[in-house]
Scaffold this motif. Structure first.
Motif, PDB file in Angstrom:
ATOM      1  N   PHE A   1      12.550  -2.454  -5.036  1.00 33.69           N
ATOM      2  CA  PHE A   1      11.191  -2.380  -5.582  1.00 33.69           C
ATOM      3  C   PHE A   1      11.283  -2.023  -7.054  1.00 33.69           C
ATOM      4  O   PHE A   1      11.843  -0.979  -7.422  1.00 33.69           O
ATOM      5  CB  PHE A   1      10.381  -1.322  -4.831  1.00 33.69           C
ATOM      6  CG  PHE A   1       8.967  -1.165  -5.333  1.00 33.69           C
ATOM      7  CD1 PHE A   1       8.046  -2.183  -5.173  1.00 33.69           C
ATOM      8  CD2 PHE A   1       8.553   0.003  -5.965  1.00 33.69           C
ATOM      9  CE1 PHE A   1       6.743  -2.055  -5.623  1.00 33.69           C
ATOM     10  CE2 PHE A   1       7.258   0.148  -6.422  1.00 33.69           C
ATOM     11  CZ  PHE A   1       6.346  -0.879  -6.245  1.00 33.69           C
ATOM     12  N   LEU A   2      10.780  -2.902  -7.911  1.00 35.43           N
ATOM     13  CA  LEU A   2      10.850  -2.724  -9.365  1.00 35.43           C
ATOM     14  C   LEU A   2      12.270  -2.410  -9.811  1.00 35.43           C
ATOM     15  O   LEU A   2      12.519  -1.551 -10.661  1.00 35.43           O
ATOM     16  CB  LEU A   2       9.890  -1.610  -9.819  1.00 35.43           C
ATOM     17  CG  LEU A   2       8.399  -1.874  -9.582  1.00 35.43           C
ATOM     18  CD1 LEU A   2       7.578  -0.691 -10.090  1.00 35.43           C
ATOM     19  CD2 LEU A   2       7.958  -3.157 -10.280  1.00 35.43           C
ATOM     20  N   GLY A   3      13.212  -3.094  -9.188  1.00 35.24           N
ATOM     21  CA  GLY A   3      14.609  -2.974  -9.586  1.00 35.24           C
ATOM     22  C   GLY A   3      15.379  -1.854  -8.929  1.00 35.24           C
ATOM     23  O   GLY A   3      16.584  -1.728  -9.161  1.00 35.24           O
ATOM     24  N   LYS A   4      14.738  -1.013  -8.100  1.00 36.94           N
ATOM     25  CA  LYS A   4      15.424   0.100  -7.467  1.00 36.94           C
ATOM     26  C   LYS A   4      15.513  -0.122  -5.963  1.00 36.94           C
ATOM     27  O   LYS A   4      14.518  -0.437  -5.316  1.00 36.94           O
ATOM     28  CB  LYS A   4      14.701   1.421  -7.742  1.00 36.94           C
ATOM     29  CG  LYS A   4      15.396   2.637  -7.108  1.00 36.94           C
ATOM     30  CD  LYS A   4      14.681   3.933  -7.429  1.00 36.94           C
ATOM     31  CE  LYS A   4      15.421   5.115  -6.816  1.00 36.94           C
ATOM     32  NZ  LYS A   4      14.750   6.412  -7.101  1.00 36.94           N
ATOM     33  N   LYS A   5      16.710   0.056  -5.411  1.00 35.23           N
ATOM     34  CA  LYS A   5      16.894  -0.067  -3.956  1.00 35.23           C
ATOM     35  C   LYS A   5      16.342   1.190  -3.292  1.00 35.23           C
ATOM     36  O   LYS A   5      16.690   2.313  -3.659  1.00 35.23           O
ATOM     37  CB  LYS A   5      18.360  -0.241  -3.605  1.00 35.23           C
ATOM     38  CG  LYS A   5      18.594  -0.543  -2.120  1.00 35.23           C
ATOM     39  CD  LYS A   5      20.033  -0.909  -1.851  1.00 35.23           C
ATOM     40  CE  LYS A   5      20.279  -1.210  -0.389  1.00 35.23           C
ATOM     41  NZ  LYS A   5      19.496  -2.352   0.114  1.00 35.23           N
ATOM     42  N   LEU A   6      15.449   0.993  -2.318  1.00 36.59           N
ATOM     43  CA  LEU A   6      14.749   2.107  -1.680  1.00 36.59           C
ATOM     44  C   LEU A   6      14.648   1.906  -0.175  1.00 36.59           C
ATOM     45  O   LEU A   6      14.605   0.775   0.314  1.00 36.59           O
ATOM     46  CB  LEU A   6      13.309   2.195  -2.226  1.00 36.59           C
ATOM     47  CG  LEU A   6      13.089   2.715  -3.638  1.00 36.59           C
ATOM     48  CD1 LEU A   6      11.652   2.449  -4.068  1.00 36.59           C
ATOM     49  CD2 LEU A   6      13.381   4.212  -3.697  1.00 36.59           C
ATOM     50  N   PRO A   7      14.576   3.017   0.572  1.00 38.19           N
ATOM     51  CA  PRO A   7      14.129   2.902   1.959  1.00 38.19           C
ATOM     52  C   PRO A   7      12.672   2.449   1.965  1.00 38.19           C
ATOM     53  O   PRO A   7      11.856   2.965   1.194  1.00 38.19           O
ATOM     54  CB  PRO A   7      14.253   4.330   2.507  1.00 38.19           C
ATOM     55  CG  PRO A   7      15.071   5.073   1.517  1.00 38.19           C
ATOM     56  CD  PRO A   7      14.867   4.409   0.196  1.00 38.19           C
ATOM     57  N   ILE A   8      12.353   1.491   2.801  1.00 40.06           N
ATOM     58  CA  ILE A   8      10.978   0.998   2.904  1.00 40.06           C
ATOM     59  C   ILE A   8      10.507   1.172   4.346  1.00 40.06           C
ATOM     60  O   ILE A   8      11.207   0.803   5.285  1.00 40.06           O
ATOM     61  CB  ILE A   8      10.864  -0.479   2.477  1.00 40.06           C
ATOM     62  CG1 ILE A   8      11.275  -0.635   1.011  1.00 40.06           C
ATOM     63  CG2 ILE A   8       9.441  -0.994   2.686  1.00 40.06           C
ATOM     64  CD1 ILE A   8      11.192  -2.063   0.496  1.00 40.06           C
ATOM     65  N   TRP A   9       9.326   1.745   4.481  1.00 41.63           N
ATOM     66  CA  TRP A   9       8.756   1.978   5.803  1.00 41.63           C
ATOM     67  C   TRP A   9       7.424   1.255   5.921  1.00 41.63           C
ATOM     68  O   TRP A   9       6.683   1.124   4.947  1.00 41.63           O
ATOM     69  CB  TRP A   9       8.548   3.474   6.051  1.00 41.63           C
ATOM     70  CG  TRP A   9       9.824   4.236   6.241  1.00 41.63           C
ATOM     71  CD1 TRP A   9      10.720   4.579   5.277  1.00 41.63           C
ATOM     72  CD2 TRP A   9      10.342   4.733   7.473  1.00 41.63           C
ATOM     73  NE1 TRP A   9      11.773   5.270   5.822  1.00 41.63           N
ATOM     74  CE2 TRP A   9      11.563   5.381   7.173  1.00 41.63           C
ATOM     75  CE3 TRP A   9       9.896   4.700   8.796  1.00 41.63           C
ATOM     76  CZ2 TRP A   9      12.340   5.995   8.168  1.00 41.63           C
ATOM     77  CZ3 TRP A   9      10.673   5.304   9.777  1.00 41.63           C
ATOM     78  CH2 TRP A   9      11.878   5.933   9.458  1.00 41.63           C
ATOM     79  N   ALA A  10       7.149   0.803   7.131  1.00 40.95           N
ATOM     80  CA  ALA A  10       5.846   0.228   7.461  1.00 40.95           C
ATOM     81  C   ALA A  10       5.242   1.074   8.576  1.00 40.95           C
ATOM     82  O   ALA A  10       5.871   1.290   9.612  1.00 40.95           O
ATOM     83  CB  ALA A  10       5.995  -1.220   7.927  1.00 40.95           C
ATOM     84  N   ILE A  11       4.044   1.592   8.349  1.00 41.59           N
ATOM     85  CA  ILE A  11       3.359   2.475   9.297  1.00 41.59           C
ATOM     86  C   ILE A  11       2.197   1.708   9.917  1.00 41.59           C
ATOM     87  O   ILE A  11       1.411   1.076   9.209  1.00 41.59           O
ATOM     88  CB  ILE A  11       2.815   3.734   8.592  1.00 41.59           C
ATOM     89  CG1 ILE A  11       3.918   4.414   7.767  1.00 41.59           C
ATOM     90  CG2 ILE A  11       2.202   4.695   9.604  1.00 41.59           C
ATOM     91  CD1 ILE A  11       5.063   4.962   8.548  1.00 41.59           C
TER      92      ILE A  11
END
Length: 541
Positions: free
Chosen positions: A106-116
């Motif tokens: 996201f915007l160039g940064k690797k992140l944990p992504i969660w969907a609630i």
């Protein structure tokens, strides 16, 4: 320290929040900045406003939460890349679980992504903003992630397992009837119900349709009670002066009362007598109160943003408390979570005002000055502090007035350019509520409940009195509302009325957000609005 960025970029009510170790840093709604009501989607400029206000950058974000069911596809190309672990458009997999864990860039940064899950987010927003440690949490709306209703139980500060289902399609009814008859908001139809009377045949017909289409997502049918459509548009609007029209609104409201009462009664039997209620249907303050009183529930909490404008906040709270298993400690939830504007913003707005009208005067004021103007019978536009979360003005972006001004309802509906029959609501000193109202619904901090005004107060509260002698109060005390509380106390000392009229500071637009928005709407307001308070300054036409 964990910093969560939560984004809801649905087709309407786009919003975001930043939560840091359970503390809400900011909550923003997209419509306030685009000036388009219920605006959906998402832009990087919108996110940048939150980053600038909190002094946070993408480097500080540890977790990203999105709603893959509604997140626009183009944003996956422009802002989010390489998402793994979350079924974007496979609805059978998406709906099967209350949350999904993945990762992405996201915007160039690797992140944990969660969907609630949509309804887990509604439930979390309702409970984790409440003053309860034990509660039964109910949600109801038009539909989200294949459900329109859910029930959760919370014990000792922890949200336990719940269920989602498709049931009575009340939310669809409120939207569909408004759409078919050209009414812009369910709240307008709700206001009309006070002018109707019971029509058992009409109510039974509505009930039959409700039962028929339960467990069926978004039934595609037309609702027609004597109004023909021409070229897809209604020939006429519903009119509360027409008996049949008012009775239709009355029947739908009565049916909603019954459904809510059933939900609340079942919750009381199986869980806590404290009810937390979320989802778009929770904006129905009339049914909230009637169901609470008739079901045997003890207390109710509806957050300031129970509809989709609270989904980003709810999803962030669900992650922090439900997924990470943190214990929730009950407390007052402040609804004032927008941007705090600085002197330069105010100076720019005043400069604009003077460029439009050389007759505008500016002076410093305090709450004693404003209370004097109120006591003298003036309608004042008020812009103070951070903006409210949710669709209802709660004193920071409001028109205010003493409630006993002759013909005040007519004046205010003229100012706001809306239907003559729309009611207004008061801000009330909490410790005076029992003297004013017949039945008190506790925790009415966000104008989401309704009550009957006592006969001896109806004349002095005429400006906030609806046709059926009800009103929708916002109770305040010094807890989290110190400035507004002080203003109300000083006004009470001068008028003998522990309440003021409060309605949203807007004219057919979203709530004003910036000082410049406030000045523009003030200039466009009728001559009845002579004063605008912006923080410690007052503009006078």
């Amino acid at each position: 320290m964990t910093t969560i960025l939560s984004i809801y970029a649905g087709p309407h009510d786009g919003n975001l929040c930043i939560l840091q170790d359970g503390e809400l840093l900011i909550n923003l709604e997209k419509e306030r900045f685009t000036r388009k009501k219920e605006d959906g989607g998402f832009t990087q400029d919108f996110l940048q406003k939150a980053f600038e206000e909190t002094n946070i950058t993408i480097d500080d974000i540890d977790v990203l939460i999105i709603d893959p069911k509604t997140f626009p596809r183009e944003l996956y190309t422009d802002m989010v890349h390489s998402v793994e672990g979350i079924p974007h458009y496979d609805t059978s997999r998406l709906f099967a679980k209350p949350f999904h864990q993945g990762s992405g860039i996201f915007l160039g940064k690797k992140l944990p992504i969660w969907a609630i899950h949509h309804h887990l987010a509604h439930a979390a927003c309702a409970f984790f903003t409440s003053p309860f440690s034990d509660a039964t949490i109910i949600t109801g709306d038009g539909g989200g992630w294949g459900s329109n209703h859910s029930v959760y139980v919370a014990r000792d500060g922890f949200l336990e397992s719940g269920y989602h289902k498709w049931g009575a399609c009340l939310g669809y009814w409120w939207d569909r009837i408004c759409l078919y008859y050209g009414i812009k908001k369910p709240g307008t139809l709700m206001a009309m119900s006070a002018y109707g009377e019971n029509d058992s045949i009409l109510k039974n017909e509505l009930l039959a349709q409700l039962i028929r289409y339960s467990n069926s997502s978004f039934p595609q049918y037309s609702i027609n009670y004597g109004v023909e459509k021409k070229d897809g548009k209604p020939v006429r609007m519903l009119d509360p002066k027409e008996k049949g029209d008012a009775n239709l609104a009355f029947a739908l409201q009565s049916l909603t009362d019954d459904v809510f009462t059933g939900w609340f009664a079942q919750a009381v039997r199986t869980g806590s007598k404290n009810i937390c209620f979320g989802g778009g249907l929770a904006l129905n303050c009339i049914s909230n109160s009637r169901a609470m009183i008739n079901s045997g529930a003890k207390n109710i909490h509806v957050p300031p943003n129970p509809n989709d404008s609270g989904l980003a906040l709810g999803a962030a709270l669900a992650y922090h408390y439900y997924i990470l298993n943190n214990k929730y400690e009950p407390r007052y939830f402040s609804p004032y979570n927008g941007i705090k504007y600085v002197d330069a913003d105010i100076d720019e707005a005043i400069k604009y005002a003077k460029s439009i009208s050389k007759n505008i005067k500016v002076r410093k004021v305090n709450n004693d000055d404003i209370s004097t103007l109120l006591a003298e019978g003036n309608v004042i536009a008020r812009f103070v502090g951070r903006s409210e979360s949710g669709p209802r003005a709660l004193g920071h972006r409001s028109y205010i007035a003493r409630p006993d001004i002759p013909k005040l309802r007519m004046i205010m509906n003229g100012i706001k350019k809306r239907e003559w029959y729309r009611p207004f609501a008061p801000i009330v000193l909490a410790d005076k509520a029992e003297a004013l109202f017949e039945q008190i619904v506790n925790n009415s901090y966000y104008m989401n409940t309704s009550t009957v005004v006592k006969k001896e107060w109806r004349e002095r509260l005429a400006g906030v009195l609806h046709a059926d002698n009800t009103t929708r109060p916002q109770f305040i005390d010094s807890n989290g509302c110190e400035d507004l509380f002080e203003l109300l106390v000083k006004t009470y000392e001068k008028t003998g009325i522990p309440a003021i009229l409060n309605t949203s500071f807007n004219i057919k637009e979203p709530l004003v957000e910036t000082p410049l928005d406030a000045v523009k709407t003030f200039i466009n307001s009728s001559d009845y609005v002579k004063y605008l308070q912006i923080e410690e300054l007052c503009l006078e036409k």
